[in-house]
Design a protein around this motif. Structure first.
Motif, PDB file in Angstrom:
ATOM      1  N   LEU A 168       0.824  -1.201   0.000  1.00 33.95           N
ATOM      2  CA  LEU A 168       0.000   0.000   0.000  1.00 33.95           C
ATOM      3  C   LEU A 168       0.860   1.254   0.000  1.00 33.95           C
ATOM      4  O   LEU A 168       0.620   2.205  -0.758  1.00 33.95           O
ATOM      5  CB  LEU A 168      -0.929  -0.006   1.217  1.00 33.95           C
ATOM      6  N   GLY A 169       1.893   1.264   0.831  1.00 27.02           N
ATOM      7  CA  GLY A 169       2.775   2.428   0.870  1.00 27.02           C
ATOM      8  C   GLY A 169       3.547   2.620  -0.418  1.00 27.02           C
ATOM      9  O   GLY A 169       3.661   3.742  -0.930  1.00 27.02           O
ATOM     10  N   ILE A 170       4.072   1.531  -0.974  1.00 30.08           N
ATOM     11  CA  ILE A 170       4.841   1.625  -2.220  1.00 30.08           C
ATOM     12  C   ILE A 170       3.947   2.082  -3.372  1.00 30.08           C
ATOM     13  O   ILE A 170       4.356   2.901  -4.206  1.00 30.08           O
ATOM     14  CB  ILE A 170       5.492   0.270  -2.536  1.00 30.08           C
ATOM     15  N   THR A 171       2.719   1.587  -3.415  1.00 27.95           N
ATOM     16  CA  THR A 171       1.796   1.970  -4.493  1.00 27.95           C
ATOM     17  C   THR A 171       1.497   3.460  -4.463  1.00 27.95           C
ATOM     18  O   THR A 171       1.499   4.135  -5.512  1.00 27.95           O
ATOM     19  CB  THR A 171       0.490   1.170  -4.378  1.00 27.95           C
ATOM     20  N   THR A 172       1.234   4.010  -3.298  1.00 26.94           N
ATOM     21  CA  THR A 172       0.930   5.441  -3.207  1.00 26.94           C
ATOM     22  C   THR A 172       2.146   6.294  -3.559  1.00 26.94           C
ATOM     23  O   THR A 172       2.014   7.341  -4.204  1.00 26.94           O
ATOM     24  CB  THR A 172       0.447   5.780  -1.788  1.00 26.94           C
ATOM     25  N   VAL A 173       3.339   5.846  -3.165  1.00 29.66           N
ATOM     26  CA  VAL A 173       4.550   6.599  -3.516  1.00 29.66           C
ATOM     27  C   VAL A 173       4.766   6.609  -5.028  1.00 29.66           C
ATOM     28  O   VAL A 173       5.050   7.659  -5.628  1.00 29.66           O
ATOM     29  CB  VAL A 173       5.783   5.999  -2.797  1.00 29.66           C
ATOM     30  N   LEU A 174       4.612   5.459  -5.663  1.00 29.83           N
ATOM     31  CA  LEU A 174       4.805   5.392  -7.116  1.00 29.83           C
ATOM     32  C   LEU A 174       3.739   6.186  -7.858  1.00 29.83           C
ATOM     33  O   LEU A 174       4.026   6.819  -8.888  1.00 29.83           O
ATOM     34  CB  LEU A 174       4.781   3.925  -7.567  1.00 29.83           C
ATOM     35  N   THR A 175       2.520   6.171  -7.365  1.00 29.85           N
ATOM     36  CA  THR A 175       1.454   6.936  -8.008  1.00 29.85           C
ATOM     37  C   THR A 175       1.728   8.430  -7.920  1.00 29.85           C
ATOM     38  O   THR A 175       1.540   9.173  -8.899  1.00 29.85           O
ATOM     39  CB  THR A 175       0.094   6.609  -7.367  1.00 29.85           C
ATOM     40  N   MET A 176       2.185   8.895  -6.773  1.00 33.08           N
ATOM     41  CA  MET A 176       2.532  10.308  -6.638  1.00 33.08           C
ATOM     42  C   MET A 176       3.687  10.675  -7.561  1.00 33.08           C
ATOM     43  O   MET A 176       3.688  11.757  -8.161  1.00 33.08           O
ATOM     44  CB  MET A 176       2.913  10.610  -5.187  1.00 33.08           C
ATOM     45  N   SER A 177       4.647   9.792  -7.703  1.00 31.36           N
ATOM     46  CA  SER A 177       5.757  10.055  -8.628  1.00 31.36           C
ATOM     47  C   SER A 177       5.254  10.181 -10.054  1.00 31.36           C
ATOM     48  O   SER A 177       5.720  11.046 -10.821  1.00 31.36           O
ATOM     49  CB  SER A 177       6.789   8.926  -8.531  1.00 31.36           C
ATOM     50  N   THR A 178       4.295   9.354 -10.432  1.00 33.33           N
ATOM     51  CA  THR A 178       3.727   9.415 -11.783  1.00 33.33           C
ATOM     52  C   THR A 178       2.988  10.736 -12.005  1.00 33.33           C
ATOM     53  O   THR A 178       3.097  11.357 -13.067  1.00 33.33           O
ATOM     54  CB  THR A 178       2.765   8.238 -12.005  1.00 33.33           C
ATOM     55  N   ILE A 179       2.231  11.181 -11.015  1.00 37.12           N
ATOM     56  CA  ILE A 179       1.506  12.452 -11.135  1.00 37.12           C
ATOM     57  C   ILE A 179       2.483  13.610 -11.299  1.00 37.12           C
ATOM     58  O   ILE A 179       2.302  14.484 -12.156  1.00 37.12           O
ATOM     59  CB  ILE A 179       0.602  12.664  -9.908  1.00 37.12           C
ATOM     60  N   ILE A 180       3.533  13.628 -10.496  1.00 37.30           N
ATOM     61  CA  ILE A 180       4.526  14.708 -10.585  1.00 37.30           C
ATOM     62  C   ILE A 180       5.210  14.704 -11.943  1.00 37.30           C
ATOM     63  O   ILE A 180       5.397  15.764 -12.574  1.00 37.30           O
ATOM     64  CB  ILE A 180       5.557  14.560  -9.450  1.00 37.30           C
ATOM     65  N   THR A 181       5.567  13.523 -12.429  1.00 35.85           N
ATOM     66  CA  THR A 181       6.222  13.431 -13.740  1.00 35.85           C
ATOM     67  C   THR A 181       5.299  13.893 -14.855  1.00 35.85           C
ATOM     68  O   THR A 181       5.721  14.598 -15.779  1.00 35.85           O
ATOM     69  CB  THR A 181       6.661  11.975 -13.999  1.00 35.85           C
TER      70      THR A 181
END
Length: 408
Positions: A245-258
């Motif tokens: 759950l934590g890794i998924t939210t971190v990767l999703t935020m990275s995708t939004i920023i990119t």
């Protein structure tokens, strides 16, 4: 030679020279009708506009006799044979006169020598944007018109009707901006090698629509932060549930920023959307670190319990005189009956009881404070999640209040 050229005496004059050469500057009035604002590009820092630009001046060399006092209208072919103002767009990247189905140029000559020269032009011009408040920003761009060759000693450029010289189509709209206002101004521009020139400005103010970015950027980022808080309510021993759950939210935020930065110029300052996204990213990242801390403290606790169990004799069936006074209701419920049950759950409860009994005996006999430290560790390991359930949402809510009050 055509009859119109004979009537205007085209061959009798040198039209390479401006009207009234050697005398005062020739006044050239300008008015503009904006047909459309086609694009606004933050990446290229420019805008594209289609407009009708009209020039008014008087050239007595083109005067002719007319009994009806009517003007004569010509297309672009006659323009190449007479003098016309050499207007250009300052800071333009590209521009062109429309030529479908023929050149969109009109020349109208009046009997007294007054001339109206009209063109339909599309121009892409530079617009220096300040994106520090993006996407909650307001941008001001300007289209600048100037004579290329003639200084203010030879050509006086002015708005024909003052503030009413600029008109816009009522249907002009942009998907990403609200057009707030158009205005006209006149200034002098100085070039060290050639002198002073009259320059006309068409200035317009654009306010960005925020709703698109709320749906595409702010809401998803906020939901990802809220999703990361779910882990605070999941059992700390459920590693396969909390870590993904934590890794998924971190990767999703990275995708939004990119995704946001891919459509923006690489400016050297921080934008408003960057602040929101990176603060949201930090909250998501801290939720992962929070579980790492919980897991680490839990591991330390279990190791200490194991060491204590190895040093204790069997205390099956023992009743400790101070047990009921030193445990909370939750501890009593968790301990249950300790009857040296062979089952795994009973063994775990028995071992837990032995640990607590040993700690309490040591405390009573020696007055050693180690039991308090151990009990505090037991409480803190569980309290981290409890405190995070309040601190994380409260801090993020406070950040949102400050953020939106500053930028709206």
């Amino acid at each position: 030679m055509s009859n119109s050229e004979q009537l205007l005496s085209i061959n009798d004059h040198d039209f390479t020279m401006r009207p009234g050469f050697g005398g005062p500057a020739v006044p050239v009035g300008v008015d503009v009708q904006v047909e459309s604002l086609d694009t606004i590009s933050e990446v290229d820092m420019d805008f594209t506009m289609t407009l009708y630009i009209r020039h008014y001046w008087k050239d007595e060399r083109l005067s002719f006799h007319s009994t009806t006092n009517k003007s004569m209208t010509f297309d672009g072919r006659l323009v190449k044979k007479i003098w016309v103002p050499d207007m250009f767009f300052v800071h333009s990247k590209k521009s062109f006169t429309h030529d479908t189905t023929t050149d969109n140029v009109m020349l109208r000559v009046y009997p007294d020598g007054k001339v109206l020269y009209s063109q339909r032009v599309t121009v892409t011009s530079m617009c220096s944007m300040d994106l520090s408040r993006f996407p909650l920003d307001t941008q001001t761009c300007s289209l600048e018109i100037e004579s290329y060759a003639y200084t203010d000693d030879d050509l006086m450029l002015y708005w024909k009707k003052g503030n009413n010289s600029l008109s816009t189509d009522e249907n002009i709209s942009l998907s990403q901006f609200l057009i707030q206002e158009f205005q006209t101004t006149t200034k002098l521009a100085f070039y060290s090698s050639t002198g002073w020139y009259n320059r006309l400005y068409i200035t317009f103010t654009l306010r960005r629509h925020i709703f698109f970015f709320l749906l595409q950027t702010y809401f998803p980022a906020t939901l990802m932060v809220m999703l990361s808080w779910v882990s605070f309510w999941i059992d700390r021993r459920a590693v396969p549930a909390r870590v993904p759950l934590g890794i998924t939210t971190v990767l999703t935020m990275s995708t939004i920023i990119t995704g946001v930065n891919a459509s923006m110029p690489r400016v050297s300052y921080i934008k408003a959307v960057d602040i929101y996204l990176w603060v949201s990213f930090v909250f998501v990242f801290l939720s992962v670190i929070e579980y790492a801390a919980v897991n680490y403290l839990s591991t330390v606790q279990e190791r200490k319990e194991k060491k204590l169990r190895e040093r204790l004799p069997c205390t099956c069936g023992m009743t400790h005189p101070g047990m009921m006074g030193s445990y909370s209701e939750e501890d009593v419920n968790n301990t249950g009956n300790y009857d040296c049950m062979p089952e795994e759950n009973g063994a775990m409860k028995q071992q837990r009881m032995m640990v607590h009994l040993d700690i309490e005996e040591n405390n009573q006999i020696t007055g050693h404070v180690g039991s308090s430290a151990y009990s505090s560790m037991w409480v803190d390991t569980h309290a981290i999640d409890k405190y995070s359930r309040v601190i994380f949402p409260g801090s993020y809510t406070l950040f949102n209040i400050i953020y939106w009050s500053c930028y709206l």
